[in-house]
Enzyme design. Structure first.
Site, short mmCIF file in Angstrom:
data_model
loop_
_atom_site.label_atom_id
_atom_site.label_comp_id
_atom_site.label_asym_id
_atom_site.label_seq_id
_atom_site.Cartn_x
_atom_site.Cartn_y
_atom_site.Cartn_z
N GLY A 80 0.77 -1.24 0.00
CA GLY A 80 0.00 0.00 0.00
C GLY A 80 0.80 1.28 0.00
O GLY A 80 0.22 2.37 0.05
N TRP A 82 2.47 2.83 -2.38
CA TRP A 82 2.20 3.72 -3.52
C TRP A 82 0.85 4.41 -3.34
O TRP A 82 0.70 5.58 -3.67
CB TRP A 82 2.24 2.92 -4.83
CG TRP A 82 3.62 2.69 -5.36
CD1 TRP A 82 4.77 2.57 -4.61
CD2 TRP A 82 4.01 2.58 -6.72
NE1 TRP A 82 5.84 2.38 -5.45
CE2 TRP A 82 5.42 2.38 -6.73
CE3 TRP A 82 3.32 2.61 -7.93
CZ2 TRP A 82 6.13 2.22 -7.92
CZ3 TRP A 82 4.04 2.45 -9.12
CH2 TRP A 82 5.42 2.26 -9.11
N ASP A 108 -5.75 -5.58 -5.76
CA ASP A 108 -4.79 -6.64 -5.46
C ASP A 108 -5.51 -7.98 -5.38
O ASP A 108 -6.72 -8.02 -5.09
CB ASP A 108 -4.07 -6.35 -4.14
CG ASP A 108 -2.71 -7.04 -4.08
OD1 ASP A 108 -1.70 -6.40 -4.42
OD2 ASP A 108 -2.66 -8.24 -3.73
N ASP A 124 -8.62 -9.51 -9.57
CA ASP A 124 -7.59 -9.87 -10.54
C ASP A 124 -7.79 -8.96 -11.76
O ASP A 124 -8.77 -9.11 -12.49
CB ASP A 124 -7.73 -11.34 -10.93
CG ASP A 124 -6.67 -11.79 -11.92
OD1 ASP A 124 -5.91 -10.95 -12.42
OD2 ASP A 124 -6.61 -13.00 -12.20
N ASP A 148 3.55 -1.45 -9.37
CA ASP A 148 4.85 -1.83 -8.81
C ASP A 148 4.92 -3.35 -8.67
O ASP A 148 5.66 -3.88 -7.85
CB ASP A 148 5.05 -1.15 -7.45
CG ASP A 148 6.48 -1.30 -6.93
OD1 ASP A 148 7.41 -1.34 -7.75
OD2 ASP A 148 6.66 -1.41 -5.70
N LYS A 188 6.79 -1.01 -13.13
CA LYS A 188 8.12 -1.57 -12.92
C LYS A 188 8.42 -2.64 -13.95
O LYS A 188 7.57 -3.47 -14.26
CB LYS A 188 8.20 -2.18 -11.52
CG LYS A 188 9.54 -2.87 -11.23
CD LYS A 188 9.76 -3.09 -9.75
CE LYS A 188 8.79 -4.08 -9.15
NZ LYS A 188 9.00 -4.23 -7.70
#
Length: 238
Positions: A80, A82, A108, A124, A148, A188
Site C-alpha cells: 500500500g 504507492w 490486489d 484480478d 509496482d 516496474k
C-alpha cells in the site's frame, strides 16, 4: 556491530546480523540489508508501508502526474505504499484547501489493510470485465494507472524478467482501456532485453516514454520504471 568510516571524523555504524540456527544465509543477508537500508528506516519514520513509497515519490517529483484531482488506479497495490503517496498528492482526503480532490483505487489479488483516502478492492485485473469494473468504481476513466508488481521470483534471472514483462504488458493493456486522453502509465520492469515489444507498444499509444531508475531503487537491483505520458486514444494513435 561493525564500525566503518564515512567522512572525516565520522563513524558509520552498520548493523551486523548473525545467522541463527535454522535460518538460511540468504534470509540473514536480507535482514541485514533491511536493517541498514536508509529508505526502510525513513519509511518507518514517515509512516509508509514500505521503501517503495519513495520510488513513486521520486518518479512523480520528476514527471508530475499525481496532481490534485487526479484519478489513480494502483495495480497490485499491496502493501500500500504507492497508494499512501498517491492519496497525499492527489488530495484524496481533501486536506489541501482550494485544491481539487482526487481518487485513488487500489487493486490486489489478496486483501490489503485499509488506507485512509484510498478505495481498495480485491480483484484480478487480468480477468474479463476488469476494465469495465474499474471504470464503474471510478465513475469514468483514470488519469493515472500505475504498477509496482513483480512476479514471484524463481531464482532464474531470465525467467523472472519474462514474467515481470508479461505482467507489465497486461497492466499496459488495462491502461489502454481505462486511461483518459493525456493520461499516464507507470510500471516496474526488469532490465533484460525482452522489453522491446512493450516499449514499441507504449510509444504507439503515448506521446513520451521514459525509462528511469529512481535513487530509491537498490543499486544491485535490475529494476527500472517505465513512465509513459500523454496517452493517445486509438483514433489518435492510428
Amino acid at each position: 556491530m561493525a564500525k566503518g568510516t564515512s567522512g572525516r571524523g565520522q563513524r558509520d555504524l552498520r548493523v551486523k546480523v548473525k545467522t541463527a540456527r535454522g535460518r538460511k544465509l540468504s534470509s540473514t543477508l536480507w535482514l541485514e540489508r533491511q536493517l541498514n537500508d536508509p529508505y526502510v528506516k525513513r519509511a518507518q519514520a514517515e509512516g509508509y508501508r514500505g521503501r517503495a513509497a519513495f520510488k513513486i515519490s521520486e518518479l512523480d517529483d520528476k514527471y508530475r502526474f499525481l496532481v490534485p484531482g487526479a484519478r489513480v488506479v494502483d495495480l497490485g497495490c499491496a502493501p500500500g505504499g504507492w497508494c499512501q503517496v498517491a492519496v497525499k498528492r492527489v488530495n484524496a482526503l481533501g486536506q489541501r484547501p482550494g485544491k481539487a480532490v482526487g481518487r485513488v483505487i487500489g487493486l490486489d489479488l489478496q486483501p490489503v489493510e485499509p488506507i485512509a483516502g484510498a478505495e481498495i478492492f480485491q480483484l484480478d485485473f487480468m480477468e474479463d470485465g476488469a476494465d469495465a469494473q474499474v471504470k464503474a468504481w471510478l465513475g469514468g476513466k483514470a488519469d493515472v494507472v500505475m504498477s509496482d508488481m513483480a512476479a514471484a521470483a524463481s531464482g532464474h534471472k531470465q525467467t523472472d524478467h519474462l514474467r515481470i514483462i508479461a505482467l507489465c504488458e497486461a497492466a499496459a493493456e488495462l491502461a489502454f482501456d481505462v486511461l483518459e486522453e493525456g493520461g499516464t502509465f507507470v510500471a516496474k520492469v526488469l532490465a533484460g532485453g525482452a522489453e522491446g515489444t512493450l516499449q514499441k507498444r507504449l510509444k504507439q499509444r503515448f506521446a513520451k516514454v521514459a525509462n528511469v531508475k529512481p535513487a530509491a531503487s537498490r543499486a544491485d537491483s535490475s529494476e527500472k520504471f517505465v513512465v509513459a505520458t500523454g496517452f493517445k486514444p486509438v483514433e489518435d494513435a492510428e
